[in-house]
Design an enzyme around this catalytic site. Structure first.
Site, PDB file in Angstrom:
ATOM      1  N   GLY A  10      -3.499   6.197   5.416  1.00 35.83           N
ATOM      2  CA  GLY A  10      -3.515   6.303   3.889  1.00 35.83           C
ATOM      3  C   GLY A  10      -3.757   4.680   3.062  1.00 35.83           C
ATOM      4  CB  ILE A  12      -1.075  -0.189   2.397  1.00 34.52           C
ATOM      5  CG1 ILE A  12      -0.395  -0.032   0.755  1.00 34.52           C
ATOM      6  CG2 ILE A  12      -0.616  -0.909   2.751  1.00 34.52           C
ATOM      7  CD1 ILE A  12       1.153  -0.009   0.218  1.00 34.52           C
ATOM      8  CG  ASP A  31      -2.017   8.780   9.136  1.00 37.66           C
ATOM      9  OD1 ASP A  31      -1.325   9.726   8.279  1.00 37.66           O
ATOM     10  OD2 ASP A  31      -1.753   7.725   8.374  1.00 37.66           O
ATOM     11  CE  LYS A  82       2.629   5.541  -2.432  1.00 34.78           C
ATOM     12  NZ  LYS A  82       1.824   4.666  -3.162  1.00 34.78           N
ATOM     13  CB  SER A 122       9.939  -1.133  -0.799  1.00 34.18           C
ATOM     14  OG  SER A 122      10.148  -1.154  -2.906  1.00 34.18           O
ATOM     15  CB  ALA A 123      10.061  -5.594  -3.988  1.00 34.27           C
ATOM     16  CE1 TYR A 146       9.065   4.151  -0.601  1.00 33.54           C
ATOM     17  CE2 TYR A 146       9.855   3.069  -2.472  1.00 33.54           C
ATOM     18  CZ  TYR A 146       8.756   2.765  -1.032  1.00 33.54           C
ATOM     19  OH  TYR A 146       8.321   1.906  -1.302  1.00 33.54           O
ATOM     20  CE  LYS A 150       9.685   2.398   2.183  1.00 38.87           C
ATOM     21  NZ  LYS A 150       8.360   1.927   3.373  1.00 38.87           N
ATOM     22  CE1 TYR A 173       3.785  -4.301   2.736  1.00 40.51           C
ATOM     23  CE2 TYR A 173       3.379  -2.059   2.092  1.00 40.51           C
ATOM     24  CZ  TYR A 173       3.427  -2.833   3.505  1.00 40.51           C
ATOM     25  OH  TYR A 173       2.687  -2.396   4.314  1.00 40.51           O
TER      26      TYR A 173
HETATM   27  C1  UD1 Z   1       7.353   1.632  -8.112  1.00 37.06           C
HETATM   28  C2  UD1 Z   1       8.392   2.670  -7.946  1.00 37.06           C
HETATM   29  C3  UD1 Z   1       8.789   1.667  -6.488  1.00 37.06           C
HETATM   30  C4  UD1 Z   1       8.017   1.784  -5.492  1.00 37.06           C
HETATM   31  C5  UD1 Z   1       6.366   0.508  -6.087  1.00 37.06           C
HETATM   32  C6  UD1 Z   1       5.725   1.850  -5.087  1.00 37.06           C
HETATM   33  C7  UD1 Z   1      10.512   3.531  -9.724  1.00 37.06           C
HETATM   34  C8  UD1 Z   1      10.857   2.667 -10.825  1.00 37.06           C
HETATM   35  N1  UD1 Z   1       9.603   1.988  -8.646  1.00 37.06           N
HETATM   36  O1  UD1 Z   1       7.207   0.418  -8.430  1.00 37.06           O
HETATM   37  O2  UD1 Z   1      10.114   1.433  -6.417  1.00 37.06           O
HETATM   38  O3  UD1 Z   1       8.409   0.516  -4.167  1.00 37.06           O
HETATM   39  O4  UD1 Z   1       6.388   2.114  -7.413  1.00 37.06           O
HETATM   40  O5  UD1 Z   1       4.614   1.426  -5.683  1.00 37.06           O
HETATM   41  O6  UD1 Z   1       9.489   4.241  -9.902  1.00 37.06           O
HETATM   42  N2  UD1 Z   1       4.247   2.770 -16.345  1.00 37.06           N
HETATM   43  C9  UD1 Z   1       4.304   2.999 -17.856  1.00 37.06           C
HETATM   44  N3  UD1 Z   1       3.747   3.963 -17.800  1.00 37.06           N
HETATM   45  C10 UD1 Z   1       3.427   5.065 -16.314  1.00 37.06           C
HETATM   46  C11 UD1 Z   1       2.968   4.152 -15.225  1.00 37.06           C
HETATM   47  C12 UD1 Z   1       4.554   3.312 -14.907  1.00 37.06           C
HETATM   48  O7  UD1 Z   1       3.922   2.642 -18.023  1.00 37.06           O
HETATM   49  O8  UD1 Z   1       2.272   5.695 -16.641  1.00 37.06           O
HETATM   50  C13 UD1 Z   1       5.093   1.008 -16.115  1.00 37.06           C
HETATM   51  C14 UD1 Z   1       6.379   1.336 -15.676  1.00 37.06           C
HETATM   52  O9  UD1 Z   1       7.534   1.625 -16.707  1.00 37.06           O
HETATM   53  C15 UD1 Z   1       6.917   0.420 -14.681  1.00 37.06           C
HETATM   54  C16 UD1 Z   1       5.030  -0.136 -14.442  1.00 37.06           C
HETATM   55  O10 UD1 Z   1       4.723   0.816 -15.121  1.00 37.06           O
HETATM   56  O11 UD1 Z   1       7.174  -1.246 -15.816  1.00 37.06           O
HETATM   57  C17 UD1 Z   1       5.187  -0.388 -13.005  1.00 37.06           C
HETATM   58  O12 UD1 Z   1       5.446   0.777 -12.845  1.00 37.06           O
HETATM   59  P1  UD1 Z   1       5.039   1.736 -11.241  1.00 37.06           P
HETATM   60  O13 UD1 Z   1       3.603   0.919 -11.240  1.00 37.06           O
HETATM   61  O14 UD1 Z   1       5.278   3.081 -11.588  1.00 37.06           O
HETATM   62  O15 UD1 Z   1       5.527   0.788 -10.701  1.00 37.06           O
HETATM   63  P2  UD1 Z   1       7.307  -0.245 -10.424  1.00 37.06           P
HETATM   64  O16 UD1 Z   1       7.818   0.640 -11.177  1.00 37.06           O
HETATM   65  O17 UD1 Z   1       7.004  -1.427 -10.532  1.00 37.06           O
END
Ligand code: UD1
Length: 332
Positions: A10, A12, A31, A82, A122-123, A146, A150, A173
């Site tokens: 994968g 990571i 895998d 995930k 995961s966080a 999910y 974890k 992570y």
């Molecule tokens: C997400 C998951 C988290 C998981 C991680 C794995 C959610 C709520 N959280 O984290 O549980 O461990 O992925 O990689 O799904 N954003 C936009 N537009 C987009 C996509 C994202 O604005 O099209 C924003 C989101 O609102 C967020 C930030 O970008 O504020 C990061 O988003 P994302 O990459 O999906 O990660 P997390 O939400 O932090």
């Protein structure tokens, strides 16, 4: 040292396998290629100048895992599903793949006497009310199936340590981003939902634009803040975690940088790297998003000397190189 990496084909996993081979370890990958890519391992072999062994099997298949554990000293367990959104629609898939997979792996390990494991957590295990920056002792409150898998995977390891004398590490992570500097391996997912892959799709024209999920948060520019970590730093973190296995018990570490970036900063960074503006629209908040998620990375630094070294530009430059040089991912 002979090491088994579940989920090693994968995103990571492939970066971890590369780091382990480069550090001189013998690596076997298990895998089922549901989300992984065999070609990723071919490219890892090109980069490292030597190959990992490959076993195509489901981690829940105890007899196959028992065979794969032959001669193994320790296991990195990365195999699992995930996608948070998918887990909300199909919780049972996450219970089967992540909890069933963990139970199968632990059963096989116990059977053959392998008692050292490093787990991809995961966080997402932290609750929405937890105080920032997030230390490992912060409140738990998995908000989706999910995240629950974890948190429960960690608890299974705590019991294996407590009852069976195992050494276990859970790495929480934060947001992994980027690709190996060679541009040969990277994140390959048909329909990504994470921010950086979506922004890059908007830049390459695969999607018309990326939506910013909310600009009215109580943050400096109104968009959410996250702790992004370079995938190669994350891979290195797994090697640093080896030392923790010298102590019996279950050890938990955040793996982040402690330096948050906003959605706007990420979009601006991608524009800079690509040399053209990112097409974006202003969207609504995504349900369940925390305004801020940032690691307190001090425990990992103090105990094991790990510090992430690469900044946002290196994350975005490497991710951009990967998508532009591999427009069809591993298919072309
Ligand atoms: C997400 C998951 C988290 C998981 C991680 C794995 C959610 C709520 N959280 O984290 O549980 O461990 O992925 O990689 O799904 N954003 C936009 N537009 C987009 C996509 C994202 O604005 O099209 C924003 C989101 O609102 C967020 C930030 O970008 O504020 C990061 O988003 P994302 O990459 O999906 O990660 P997390 O939400 O932090």
């Amino acid at each position: 040292m002979q090491i088994l990496v579940t989920g090693g084909a994968g995103y990571i996993g492939s970066h971890l396998v590369l780091a382990l081979l480069r550090a001189g370890h013998d690596v076997r990958v298990l895998d089922d290629l549901r989300a992984g890519h065999a070609q990723a391992l071919d490219r890892v072999a090109e980069l490292a100048g030597r190959s990992a062994e490959f076993v195509r099997a489901d981690v829940a298949d105890v007899p196959r895992v028992v065979d794969a554990l032959d001669g193994v000293h320790l296991v990195y367990h990365l195999a699992g599903s995930k996608a948070v959104g998918e887990s909300m629609g199909f919780p049972e898939r996450y219970f089967q793949n992540n909890l069933g997979g963990m139970a199968g792996l632990l059963t096989a390990m116990r059977q053959v006497g392998v008692d050292r494991i490093i787990f991809s957590s995961s966080a997402a295990v932290y609750g929405a009310e937890a105080e920032m920056p997030l230390s490992e002792g912060a409140t738990h409150g998995p908000a989706n199936p999910y995240a629950l898998t974890k948190a429960q995977g960690e608890q299974m390891l705590a019991w294996m340590a407590e009852r069976c004398g195992w050494s276990a590490v859970s790495l929480r992570y934060f947001n992994p981003v980027g690709a190996d500097a060679s541009g040969r391996i990277g994140e390959c997912c048909a329909e990504p939902t994470n921010l950086v892959p979506r922004v890059l799709q908007a830049l390459t024209g695969d999607i018309p634009h990326v939506a910013i999920f909310g600009e009215d948060y109580d943050t400096p520019d109104g968009t959410c803040l996250r702790d992004y970590i370079h995938i190669s730093d994350l891979a290195d973190a797994h090697l640093a975690a080896l030392d923790a296995l010298e102590r019996p018990g279950h050890h938990i570490y955040n793996v982040g940088t402690g330096r948050p970036y906003s959605v706007r900063e990420v979009i601006d960074g991608c524009s800079r790297v690509a040399g053209r503006p990112v097409p974006f629209v202003r969207g609504d908040r995504r349900p369940g998003d925390a305004p801020v998620a940032v690691a307190d990375p001090r425990r990992f630094a103090d105990d094991l000397g790990f510090r992430a070294e690469r900044g946002l530009d290196q994350m975005l430059e490497s991710a951009w190189r990967w998508v532009t040089e591999n427009p069809r991912g591993y298919a072309g």
